[in-house]
Design an enzyme around this catalytic site. Structure first.
Site, PDB file in Angstrom:
ATOM      1  N   LYS A  67      -4.864   9.871   2.998  1.00 26.97           N
ATOM      2  CA  LYS A  67      -5.563   8.996   3.948  1.00 26.97           C
ATOM      3  C   LYS A  67      -6.659   9.723   4.707  1.00 26.97           C
ATOM      4  CE  LYS A  67      -5.238   5.545   4.339  1.00 26.97           C
ATOM      5  NZ  LYS A  67      -6.239   4.789   3.526  1.00 26.97           N
ATOM      6  N   ASP A  79      -2.014  10.818  -2.105  1.00 32.29           N
ATOM      7  CA  ASP A  79      -2.316   9.751  -3.073  1.00 32.29           C
ATOM      8  C   ASP A  79      -2.550  10.322  -4.451  1.00 32.29           C
ATOM      9  OD1 ASP A  79      -2.781   8.105  -0.595  1.00 32.29           O
ATOM     10  OD2 ASP A  79      -3.097   6.686  -2.251  1.00 32.29           O
ATOM     11  N   ARG A 134       0.852  -1.204   0.000  1.00 32.61           N
ATOM     12  CA  ARG A 134       0.000   0.000   0.000  1.00 32.61           C
ATOM     13  C   ARG A 134       0.877   1.239   0.000  1.00 32.61           C
ATOM     14  NH1 ARG A 134       2.303   2.147   3.702  1.00 32.61           N
ATOM     15  NH2 ARG A 134       0.666   3.710   3.709  1.00 32.61           N
ATOM     16  N   GLY A 135       0.236   2.401  -0.161  1.00 30.64           N
ATOM     17  CA  GLY A 135       0.993   3.647  -0.325  1.00 30.64           C
ATOM     18  C   GLY A 135       1.109   3.893  -1.822  1.00 30.64           C
TER      19      GLY A 135
HETATM   20  O1  MRU Z   1      -4.555   3.213   2.027  1.00 31.61           O
HETATM   21  P1  MRU Z   1      -3.081   3.441   1.911  1.00 31.61           P
HETATM   22  O2  MRU Z   1      -2.313   2.878   3.070  1.00 31.61           O
HETATM   23  O3  MRU Z   1      -2.545   2.986   0.591  1.00 31.61           O
HETATM   24  O4  MRU Z   1      -2.945   5.014   1.986  1.00 31.61           O
HETATM   25  C1  MRU Z   1      -1.669   5.580   1.922  1.00 31.61           C
HETATM   26  C2  MRU Z   1      -1.646   7.043   2.088  1.00 31.61           C
HETATM   27  O5  MRU Z   1      -2.656   7.697   2.259  1.00 31.61           O
HETATM   28  C3  MRU Z   1      -0.309   7.701   1.976  1.00 31.61           C
HETATM   29  O6  MRU Z   1      -0.248   8.852   2.752  1.00 31.61           O
HETATM   30  C4  MRU Z   1      -0.045   8.081   0.501  1.00 31.61           C
HETATM   31  O7  MRU Z   1      -0.265   6.977  -0.347  1.00 31.61           O
HETATM   32  C5  MRU Z   1       1.342   8.560   0.288  1.00 31.61           C
HETATM   33  S1  MRU Z   1       2.521   7.261   0.526  1.00 31.61           S
HETATM   34  C6  MRU Z   1       4.068   7.899   0.188  1.00 31.61           C
END
Ligand code: MRU
Length: 358
Positions: free
Chosen positions: A262, A251, A59-60
């Protein structure tokens, strides 16, 4: 290209994912099991990569993009097509499956498009072998570039952190959210490597607990001092003056400066603004969608299980309650002090500074 990676090795203390060139497998750390177990998984099947992204083993936004690129490399490797057009058709099928995994992370679509473009270019030769080679090479390039970009982001963003800085962050934006090093947490890591004393306040980030599980794991590994708080303590902590700033990832960012991140990030931004503290968004330019329409940002809604249980383990409420589980929110530009990318620090108005970075 890979020798470039060797140069970056000292920034890759944590290796969340990579392509094993000997076994021709994609390898990733299953982040769902952290911080208790460090389990690497491997596959030659792009369908398994799609599953790992969907169920958040990976994820991320940047990590999702890089993994999807390797997913296409696996699809090309698997293809039995005898001509280049046939490989393209197999790739298109894989692209569709990978694109349907997580709708908000812009890096996913950016990486898939970049690899498909390369595949189409190679297909002009008519040689199916060249398509597969080109696709793997492009995926490896995206991987190496992501690490490099994160180190550059760290270098640029570290200027915002004075010695002794106390930074509140939300969700995990570290090595585990990228090909390595991280974005917002990468800035903190860079400042720490420069010898600055920094202290992190991380939220737990319900419901998937990227703060409580992943930030805790990464920060402990680095020895960076931190405190863990519940999500609902953010406004109190900011107003009490316990943090000098808030720093988060993204994202998807559009050219107006609206930044999706998030769920809960908007609350962090409101709290930081109310407490008159800077609120920084940190992301590579591959997270920026060339659109002027914040409405173009798709907000993922995830399942009920994440809300009525803690990580599927302990039930915390009745099974039959109605649940709403948006995974992201959008922070408007007026609440953002600056946006840090690998190209530098974009200031307001973002509608002028962001396009210049692309
Ligand atoms: O649901 P996730 O864990 O994929 O969400 C991740 C985030 O919101 C991060 O802050 C974002 O992807 C940036 S990661 C460098």
């Amino acid at each position: 290209m890979l020798s470039e990676l060797e140069k970056l090795e000292r920034f890759l203390k944590i290796k969340p994912l990579y392509f094993d060139l000997e076994s021709k497998e994609f390898v990733w750390l299953d982040t769902r099991l952290l911080p208790f177990e460090e389990v690497y998984r491997r596959t030659k099947d792009y369908r398994r990569v799609a599953e790992a992204i969907k169920n958040m083993e990976i994820r991320g936004a940047p990590a999702i993009g890089v993994s999807a690129a390797f997913g296409l490399a696996l699809a090309a490797q698997e293809s039995r097509a005898r001509d280049a057009e046939g490989v393209l058709r197999d790739l298109e099928e894989a692209r569709k499956l990978l694109a349907a995994t997580r709708p908000t992370a812009y890096n996913l679509f950016w990486a898939l498009e970049r690899v498909m473009k390369r595949a189409r270019g190679e297909a002009a030769s008519g040689d199916p072998g060249r398509v597969a080679e080109g696709v793997l090479e492009e995926a490896l390039k995206i991987y190496v570039e992501d690490v490099k970009t994160n180190v550059e982001i760290g270098r640029a963003g570290s200027k915002l952190l004075e010695d002794g800085a106390r930074v509140l962050t939300h969700c995990n934006t570290g090595a585990l959210a990228t090909a390595g090093f991280g974005t917002a947490l990468g800035v903190i890591r860079y400042a720490w490597y420069e010898g600055k004393m920094v202290e992190v306040i991380t939220t737990e980030t319900r419901p998937v607990l990227q703060g409580a599980r992943l930030n805790v794991w990464e920060l402990k590994k680095e020895g960076i001092p931190f405190k863990l708080i519940v999500d609902s303590a953010v406004a109190f902590v900011m107003k009490r003056g316990m943090a000098d700033m808030a720093m988060v990832g993204a994202d998807r960012i559009v050219l107006t400066g609206h930044a999706a991140n998030k769920i809960g990030t908007l609350q962090v931004a409101l709290a930081a603004n109310y407490a008159e503290k800077p609120f920084y968004v940190v992301a590579p330019t591959s997270t920026i969608q060339r659109s002027w329409d914040p409405g173009a940002i798709v907000i993922e809604e995830r399942g009920r299980e994440e809300v009525i249980t803690v990580m599927g383990r302990a039930e915390i409420t009745l099974r039959d309650v109605e649940v709403y589980n948006p995974s992201f929110d959008v922070t408007p530009p007026e609440l953002i002090t600056a946006i840090v990318t690998e190209k530098g620090i974009a200031k307001k108005p973002f509608s002028e500074s962001l396009p210049k970075m692309l």
